[in-house]
Design a protein around this motif. Structure first.
Motif, PDB file in Angstrom:
ATOM      1  N   ASN A  60      13.905  43.148  47.871  1.00  0.00           N
ATOM      2  CA  ASN A  60      15.242  42.862  47.365  1.00  0.00           C
ATOM      3  C   ASN A  60      16.086  44.137  47.264  1.00  0.00           C
ATOM      4  O   ASN A  60      16.908  44.287  46.361  1.00  0.00           O
ATOM      5  CB  ASN A  60      15.176  42.177  45.999  1.00  0.00           C
ATOM      6  N   HIS A  61      15.884  45.052  48.194  1.00  0.00           N
ATOM      7  CA  HIS A  61      16.665  46.285  48.253  1.00  0.00           C
ATOM      8  C   HIS A  61      17.841  46.101  49.200  1.00  0.00           C
ATOM      9  O   HIS A  61      18.047  46.888  50.124  1.00  0.00           O
ATOM     10  CB  HIS A  61      15.781  47.454  48.690  1.00  0.00           C
ATOM     11  N   MET A  62      18.577  45.024  48.957  1.00  0.00           N
ATOM     12  CA  MET A  62      19.790  44.749  49.723  1.00  0.00           C
ATOM     13  C   MET A  62      20.974  44.800  48.763  1.00  0.00           C
ATOM     14  O   MET A  62      20.915  44.264  47.661  1.00  0.00           O
ATOM     15  CB  MET A  62      19.712  43.392  50.410  1.00  0.00           C
ATOM     16  N   TYR A  63      22.032  45.409  49.210  1.00  0.00           N
ATOM     17  CA  TYR A  63      23.210  45.632  48.358  1.00  0.00           C
ATOM     18  C   TYR A  63      24.451  45.127  49.089  1.00  0.00           C
ATOM     19  O   TYR A  63      24.639  45.410  50.273  1.00  0.00           O
ATOM     20  CB  TYR A  63      23.329  47.136  48.068  1.00  0.00           C
ATOM     21  N   ILE A  64      25.283  44.351  48.387  1.00  0.00           N
ATOM     22  CA  ILE A  64      26.545  43.884  48.958  1.00  0.00           C
ATOM     23  C   ILE A  64      27.642  44.882  48.607  1.00  0.00           C
ATOM     24  O   ILE A  64      27.880  45.165  47.432  1.00  0.00           O
ATOM     25  CB  ILE A  64      26.921  42.489  48.434  1.00  0.00           C
ATOM     26  N   ARG A  65      28.309  45.411  49.612  1.00  0.00           N
ATOM     27  CA  ARG A  65      29.300  46.457  49.395  1.00  0.00           C
ATOM     28  C   ARG A  65      30.477  45.966  48.550  1.00  0.00           C
ATOM     29  O   ARG A  65      30.784  44.771  48.517  1.00  0.00           O
ATOM     30  CB  ARG A  65      29.849  46.941  50.740  1.00  0.00           C
ATOM     31  N   ILE A  66      31.131  46.885  47.877  1.00  0.00           N
ATOM     32  CA  ILE A  66      32.396  46.621  47.197  1.00  0.00           C
ATOM     33  C   ILE A  66      33.489  46.810  48.231  1.00  0.00           C
ATOM     34  O   ILE A  66      33.567  47.863  48.862  1.00  0.00           O
ATOM     35  CB  ILE A  66      32.605  47.604  46.029  1.00  0.00           C
ATOM     36  N   ALA A  67      34.343  45.822  48.413  1.00  0.00           N
ATOM     37  CA  ALA A  67      35.265  45.874  49.544  1.00  0.00           C
ATOM     38  C   ALA A  67      36.701  45.526  49.166  1.00  0.00           C
ATOM     39  O   ALA A  67      37.386  44.809  49.881  1.00  0.00           O
ATOM     40  CB  ALA A  67      34.789  44.938  50.654  1.00  0.00           C
ATOM     41  N   SER A  68      37.175  46.050  48.030  1.00  0.00           N
ATOM     42  CA  SER A  68      38.578  45.826  47.667  1.00  0.00           C
ATOM     43  C   SER A  68      39.478  46.728  48.506  1.00  0.00           C
ATOM     44  O   SER A  68      39.033  47.756  49.034  1.00  0.00           O
ATOM     45  CB  SER A  68      38.792  46.121  46.180  1.00  0.00           C
ATOM     46  N   ASN A  69      40.723  46.361  48.609  1.00  0.00           N
ATOM     47  CA  ASN A  69      41.657  47.148  49.424  1.00  0.00           C
ATOM     48  C   ASN A  69      41.778  48.579  48.926  1.00  0.00           C
ATOM     49  O   ASN A  69      41.791  49.529  49.720  1.00  0.00           O
ATOM     50  CB  ASN A  69      43.036  46.481  49.431  1.00  0.00           C
ATOM     51  N   ASP A  70      41.877  48.764  47.598  1.00  0.00           N
ATOM     52  CA  ASP A  70      42.024  50.129  47.095  1.00  0.00           C
ATOM     53  C   ASP A  70      40.733  50.922  47.253  1.00  0.00           C
ATOM     54  O   ASP A  70      40.756  52.141  47.388  1.00  0.00           O
ATOM     55  CB  ASP A  70      42.512  50.149  45.642  1.00  0.00           C
ATOM     56  N   PHE A  71      39.586  50.221  47.288  1.00  0.00           N
ATOM     57  CA  PHE A  71      38.331  50.933  47.498  1.00  0.00           C
ATOM     58  C   PHE A  71      38.223  51.435  48.936  1.00  0.00           C
ATOM     59  O   PHE A  71      37.686  52.527  49.181  1.00  0.00           O
ATOM     60  CB  PHE A  71      37.137  50.042  47.159  1.00  0.00           C
ATOM     61  N   PHE A  72      38.708  50.653  49.887  1.00  0.00           N
ATOM     62  CA  PHE A  72      38.764  51.134  51.267  1.00  0.00           C
ATOM     63  C   PHE A  72      39.569  52.433  51.322  1.00  0.00           C
ATOM     64  O   PHE A  72      39.144  53.418  51.926  1.00  0.00           O
ATOM     65  CB  PHE A  72      39.428  50.089  52.172  1.00  0.00           C
ATOM     66  N   ALA A  73      40.734  52.428  50.679  1.00  0.00           N
ATOM     67  CA  ALA A  73      41.645  53.579  50.757  1.00  0.00           C
ATOM     68  C   ALA A  73      41.062  54.793  50.049  1.00  0.00           C
ATOM     69  O   ALA A  73      41.064  55.897  50.602  1.00  0.00           O
ATOM     70  CB  ALA A  73      42.997  53.210  50.152  1.00  0.00           C
ATOM     71  N   VAL A  74      40.530  54.604  48.833  1.00  0.00           N
ATOM     72  CA  VAL A  74      40.035  55.754  48.071  1.00  0.00           C
ATOM     73  C   VAL A  74      38.810  56.351  48.741  1.00  0.00           C
ATOM     74  O   VAL A  74      38.571  57.561  48.669  1.00  0.00           O
ATOM     75  CB  VAL A  74      39.739  55.356  46.610  1.00  0.00           C
ATOM     76  N   SER A  75      38.012  55.526  49.430  1.00  0.00           N
ATOM     77  CA  SER A  75      36.820  56.044  50.102  1.00  0.00           C
ATOM     78  C   SER A  75      37.206  57.026  51.200  1.00  0.00           C
ATOM     79  O   SER A  75      36.561  58.066  51.390  1.00  0.00           O
ATOM     80  CB  SER A  75      36.001  54.889  50.698  1.00  0.00           C
ATOM     81  N   LYS A  76      38.260  56.718  51.928  1.00  0.00           N
ATOM     82  CA  LYS A  76      38.705  57.655  52.972  1.00  0.00           C
ATOM     83  C   LYS A  76      39.240  58.926  52.350  1.00  0.00           C
ATOM     84  O   LYS A  76      39.003  60.031  52.867  1.00  0.00           O
ATOM     85  CB  LYS A  76      39.761  56.988  53.855  1.00  0.00           C
ATOM     86  N   ASP A  77      39.937  58.803  51.236  1.00  0.00           N
ATOM     87  CA  ASP A  77      40.433  59.995  50.537  1.00  0.00           C
ATOM     88  C   ASP A  77      39.264  60.874  50.078  1.00  0.00           C
ATOM     89  O   ASP A  77      39.323  62.102  50.164  1.00  0.00           O
ATOM     90  CB  ASP A  77      41.277  59.601  49.331  1.00  0.00           C
ATOM     91  N   VAL A  78      38.198  60.235  49.569  1.00  0.00           N
ATOM     92  CA  VAL A  78      37.047  60.977  49.078  1.00  0.00           C
ATOM     93  C   VAL A  78      36.409  61.772  50.215  1.00  0.00           C
ATOM     94  O   VAL A  78      36.094  62.945  50.079  1.00  0.00           O
ATOM     95  CB  VAL A  78      36.012  60.028  48.453  1.00  0.00           C
ATOM     96  N   VAL A  79      36.193  61.116  51.360  1.00  0.00           N
ATOM     97  CA  VAL A  79      35.583  61.818  52.499  1.00  0.00           C
ATOM     98  C   VAL A  79      36.485  62.932  52.986  1.00  0.00           C
ATOM     99  O   VAL A  79      36.035  64.051  53.272  1.00  0.00           O
ATOM    100  CB  VAL A  79      35.269  60.819  53.635  1.00  0.00           C
TER     101      VAL A  79
END
Length: 391
Positions: free
Chosen positions: A372-391
């Protein structure tokens, strides 16, 4: 006007919507037909190939209109505001956070057999604070790391089994002028999946679950990342960037250049999905799927549903139509339906009642699934955007 065979193509110019209906009973009155028809909005035209025809074939007595809508919740919010929300919605790019404005207009599916069959660890990601469930995930696609095994064999470098051995392998490849790791960071979804994939143990911890629950709950003041879980995730992303020697120019890398580097032996590991492993193997590229390696030594599989499905609450006003829509939902989430979607390749199921056959190239995923080591990603619009900013 309908075609004789009960199929029609509708183009709504204002909404830029293409619709394909697979209807039975073509001699019926149009008004009655419209009242009896269950509208299913699909997130992509790819579902026309086999999935939509399969659903209609299993329900010959139900008039179903399949429509290609939009993979954007704002589109359905607009339809809802104008009283035009379809009976059944499918969405791929989705989060409860973004879907909050639709909650009161969607049926509660928590008591359905389909919701009851989903593993508890996954259904909780779709459960509202009040216990209702408006969206159900269909089968999931696996995301992780993909290694060019032929390169590892050629340079006698062991395949990674944890974070440290992955970084060691990357360093050895760099000595040979080969990129250890590259990814198509030009896309926000790649940034998001790598950021989350590296920190799954923390995101799924008690603190992580508490943050996610608050973040997804529209009644709270939580509007972003917290200062408990996410600083550590940022640190791990920063360390990963240093360890794999990612440079600013990599932020411009798109899909094709990364795939070309991988197939040409210029990159040993890329971020990719299970479906690409099957595609690589079918094209004589010896690719191996690897999980995300937590820095605690554990291995994790990041997943995202092929799509999520919800039903319009207005269906409850007409029990006959509600029963028809629930039949459609049942077929959509059935084992046979999910196998039609998976095509026997790289898709896993979130349901205890569904057994999907994995490609032989992905058999190493079975252990993670059993753990049970499966994880469903968090996929909100602002999370998409902030993730690119973080990288």
């Amino acid at each position: 006007m309908k075609r004789k065979r009960g199929k029609r193509l509708v183009l709504a110019i204002g909404a830029v919507v293409m619709a394909l209906s697979l209807l039975s009973g073509c001699g019926a009155d149009d008004t009655k037909e419209d009242a009896d028809t269950i509208s299913v909005y699909l997130w992509s035209t790819t579902l026309y190939d086999s999935y939509a025809p399969y659903i209609q074939s299993r329900l010959p007595d139900v008039n179903i209109e399949f429509v290609v809508g939009n993979n954007d919740l704002d589109f359905y919010k607009f339809m809802n505001e104008h009283g035009e929300l379809p009976d059944i919605i499918t969405m791929r790019r989705f989060s409860l956070h973004d879907a909050a404005d639709l909650k009161d207009q969607l049926m509660d599916l928590s008591t359905t057999e389909e919701a009851g069959a989903i593993y508890e660890s996954y259904i909780q990601n779709f459960t509202n604070v009040d216990g209702t469930v408006n969206w159900l995930p269909v089968c999931g696609e696996a995301d992780g790391l993909v290694a060019n095994k032929a390169l590892f064999d050629e340079y006698d470098i062991p395949l990674p089994t944890d974070y440290d051995s992955m970084i060691a392998a990357c360093q050895k490849f760099e000595e040979h002028g080969i990129r250890g790791f590259v990814a198509d960071f030009a896309y926000d979804y790649t940034c998001m999946e790598v950021l989350q994939g590296l920190s799954i143990p923390e995101i799924t911890s008690m603190e992580g679950r508490m943050w996610r629950s608050s973040y997804e709950d529209p009644s709270t003041d939580m509007i972003g990342l917290d200062d408990t879980v996410w600083p550590g995730a940022f640190e791990r992303m920063e360390q990963f960037i240093k360890d794999t020697k990612i440079v600013p120019e990599d932020l411009e890398l798109s899909y094709d250049p990364v795939i070309n580097m991988f197939t040409e032996g210029k990159a040993a590991i890329i971020r990719s999905g299970g479906s690409n492993v099957v595609a690589f193997q079918n094209n004589n590229v010896d690719a191996v799927f690897l999980p995300y390696f937590g820095q605690d030594g554990e291995q994790w599989l990041l997943t995202y549903p092929a799509f999520q499905v919800a039903l319009n609450k207005d269906l409850e006003k007409d029990k006959t139509r509600q029963e028809k829509a629930l039949k459609v939902l049942s077929v959509m989430l059935s084992e046979e339906g999910q196998n039609v979607l998976s095509k026997g390749e790289a898709v896993i199921s979130y349901s205890q009642n569904v057994d999907l056959e994995l490609s032989p190239y992905l058999e190493n995923l079975s252990t993670l699934m059993q753990q049970n080591h499966m994880y469903i990603r968090i996929a909100s619009n602002d999370f998409f955007a902030v993730s690119k900013d973080v990288v």
